[in-house]
Design an enzyme around this catalytic site. Sequence first.
Site, PDB file in Angstrom:
ATOM      1  N   GLY A  88       4.886  22.967  -9.501  1.00 59.52           N
ATOM      2  CA  GLY A  88       5.239  24.185 -10.482  1.00 59.52           C
ATOM      3  C   GLY A  88       5.493  23.603 -11.864  1.00 59.52           C
TER       4      GLY A  88
ATOM      5  CE1 TYR B 248      -3.567  26.760  -8.157  1.00 59.85           C
ATOM      6  CE2 TYR B 248      -2.504  25.917 -10.117  1.00 59.85           C
ATOM      7  CZ  TYR B 248      -2.276  26.070  -8.981  1.00 59.85           C
ATOM      8  OH  TYR B 248      -1.390  25.457  -8.104  1.00 59.85           O
TER       9      TYR B 248
ATOM     10  N   GLY C   9       0.790  20.397  -8.974  1.00 61.48           N
ATOM     11  CA  GLY C   9      -0.744  20.673  -8.755  1.00 61.48           C
ATOM     12  C   GLY C   9      -1.196  20.383 -10.477  1.00 61.48           C
ATOM     13  NE  ARG C  10       0.760  25.696 -12.964  1.00 64.50           N
ATOM     14  CZ  ARG C  10       0.043  26.778 -12.835  1.00 64.50           C
ATOM     15  NH1 ARG C  10      -0.744  27.188 -13.950  1.00 64.50           N
ATOM     16  NH2 ARG C  10       0.024  27.648 -11.894  1.00 64.50           N
TER      17      ARG C  10
ATOM     18  CE1 TYR D 194      -1.164  34.261 -11.240  1.00 65.96           C
ATOM     19  CE2 TYR D 194      -2.742  32.691 -12.185  1.00 65.96           C
ATOM     20  CZ  TYR D 194      -2.011  33.298 -10.919  1.00 65.96           C
ATOM     21  OH  TYR D 194      -2.237  32.719  -9.765  1.00 65.96           O
TER      22      TYR D 194
ATOM     23  CD  GLU E  56       4.814  20.734  -2.048  1.00 67.35           C
ATOM     24  OE1 GLU E  56       4.779  20.022  -1.008  1.00 67.35           O
ATOM     25  OE2 GLU E  56       4.791  22.098  -1.879  1.00 67.35           O
TER      26      GLU E  56
ATOM     27  CB  CYS F 154     -19.627  44.671 -14.761  1.00 66.86           C
ATOM     28  SG  CYS F 154     -20.464  45.971 -15.562  1.00 66.86           S
ATOM     29  CD  GLU F 155     -14.018  44.721 -12.643  1.00 70.80           C
ATOM     30  OE1 GLU F 155     -12.831  45.442 -13.003  1.00 70.80           O
ATOM     31  OE2 GLU F 155     -14.698  45.045 -11.703  1.00 70.80           O
TER      32      GLU F 155
ATOM     33  NE  ARG G 178      -3.877  29.382 -14.846  1.00 68.10           N
ATOM     34  CZ  ARG G 178      -3.100  29.437 -16.115  1.00 68.10           C
ATOM     35  NH1 ARG G 178      -3.733  29.007 -17.139  1.00 68.10           N
ATOM     36  NH2 ARG G 178      -2.026  29.494 -16.427  1.00 68.10           N
TER      37      ARG G 178
HETATM   38  C1  LIG Z   1       3.787  25.254  -1.760  1.00 64.79           C
HETATM   39  C2  LIG Z   1       3.332  24.694  -3.317  1.00 64.79           C
HETATM   40  N1  LIG Z   1       3.265  23.590  -3.862  1.00 64.79           N
HETATM   41  C3  LIG Z   1       2.919  23.231  -4.970  1.00 64.79           C
HETATM   42  C4  LIG Z   1       2.261  24.095  -5.676  1.00 64.79           C
HETATM   43  C5  LIG Z   1       1.734  23.737  -7.032  1.00 64.79           C
HETATM   44  O1  LIG Z   1       2.104  24.409  -8.284  1.00 64.79           O
HETATM   45  P1  LIG Z   1       1.671  23.995  -9.609  1.00 64.79           P
HETATM   46  O2  LIG Z   1       0.159  23.728  -9.706  1.00 64.79           O
HETATM   47  O3  LIG Z   1       2.319  25.063 -10.625  1.00 64.79           O
HETATM   48  O4  LIG Z   1       2.285  22.544  -9.764  1.00 64.79           O
HETATM   49  C6  LIG Z   1       1.895  25.453  -5.286  1.00 64.79           C
HETATM   50  C7  LIG Z   1       1.184  26.379  -6.168  1.00 64.79           C
HETATM   51  O5  LIG Z   1       1.082  27.525  -6.028  1.00 64.79           O
HETATM   52  C8  LIG Z   1       2.559  25.809  -4.053  1.00 64.79           C
HETATM   53  O6  LIG Z   1       2.262  26.964  -3.511  1.00 64.79           O
END
Ligand SMILES: Cc1ncc(COP(=O)(O)O)c(C=O)c1O
Length: 414
Positions: free
Chosen positions: A233, A370, A273-274, A314, A271, A341-342, A310
């Site tokens: 996150g 994402y 991701g983004r 969001y 962990e 079409c939205e 996104r």
């Molecule tokens: C369990 C878990 N870990 C890690 C992430 C990665 O989040 P981000 O991409 O914002 O770093 C998510 C995203 O939904 C998640 O659900």
Amino acid sequence: MTAEGTNTYNCNDLGFDGVNLIDEVVEVYGSPVYIYSGSIIEARASEVKLSFKGLNIDILYSMKANSNPYIVKFIYDQGLGIETTSPGEVYIALRAGVPPEKIYFLGNSVSREDLSYIVNWGVNINVDSIQSIQYLCELGYSGEIGLRINPLLGSGYHPYTITGGLESKFGILPSEVSRAFSLASSCNIAISRLHSHVGSGIQDPRVYLSVLEVLSELTKRLPSVDELDIGGGFAVPYKRGEPRFPWSEFASMLTEAVERLGLENYKLIIEPGRYIVAESGLLLARVTDVKVRGRKLIVGVDTGMNHLVRPALYRAYHEVIVVNKACMEDEVIVDIVGNICESSDVLARDRLLPRIEVGDVVAFMNAGAYGYSMASNYNLRLLPPEVFIYKGKARLIRRRQRFDDLYSLVVMDE
Ligand SMILES: Cc1ncc(COP(=O)(O)O)c(C=O)c1O
């Protein structure tokens, strides 16, 4: 896009190793198209890794952010493990060449069937509910697992990205941990990891320390635990000049907290991701239509919320650059709308851009996370190709969908 610091774009080079995004990408692979920069992924991964020198920490890439197999393998090759959320993601990670011991599974509303794949594939398991432990018992699994804890706190850039708090669907409450532990013990399952992920788009490192404190408190009741995963996150600067997540400050705060809480013998896990992929990617699209509406222009493009959801989901912000006019002065206020079409299919609102015309190519920046992974065939629009740019070379890593792909799963009466 620079590898360090916040986003600044050079109008002559958007940061793709000098590759010309129109002549060498759009003219070759068509439009719309997702492109990713390998050197930006590399820079982000090493920024995160190098911040934690001296700490016992593993970094997992949360592949829900971008699950292209080539990218997953590229990130694994940077020394990160892979965090997955479904059997499909585990399958793709394994097929891309990631070994099972480097893959962690954590789903939610997981079925017994989901878990039967996960157990067979031999990857690390985290569970989100006591019911999942019950399924694992029924499947005859006896090994180690992690528990996803809802620490009763949450954080995020939009209510939809907050994943902790009393009414959240995620995780096991601290008050349920004893029950989880007894059930697991009765089936010879050892709880060796506590996990928590409280939201996405978190700028303040203190949120992670609060999570660590809750997990640390629980370890007192759980002697078998030796790993603490404090989730992903980490915030990305989507808007020009926005700060990025303060990694070195976070690392020193974490080091201090590990000492204060006596957690020296625990392995920590994060962990992101983004953070690893968002800034590496952009979605290129062509302008198909321009309408004058009041004081602004409504600019239609050949992509939409089906390729980049996104903004609609969001209200997320993606900077837009008119690639073939990137060095020209901004003159007009535009909304950029998709071909779905939205009414919610608005990719960018009230942006000041150079005089924009049909045929121009626009880039939606910071779309590497994402973007494609949330894309769909809504309205039966085809999915775009994905192109990876590294060391000055562009290569196709997923082809554009064809019309016959839309019919490939159909069953019709003879
Ligand atoms: C369990 C878990 N870990 C890690 C992430 C990665 O989040 P981000 O991409 O914002 O770093 C998510 C995203 O939904 C998640 O659900």
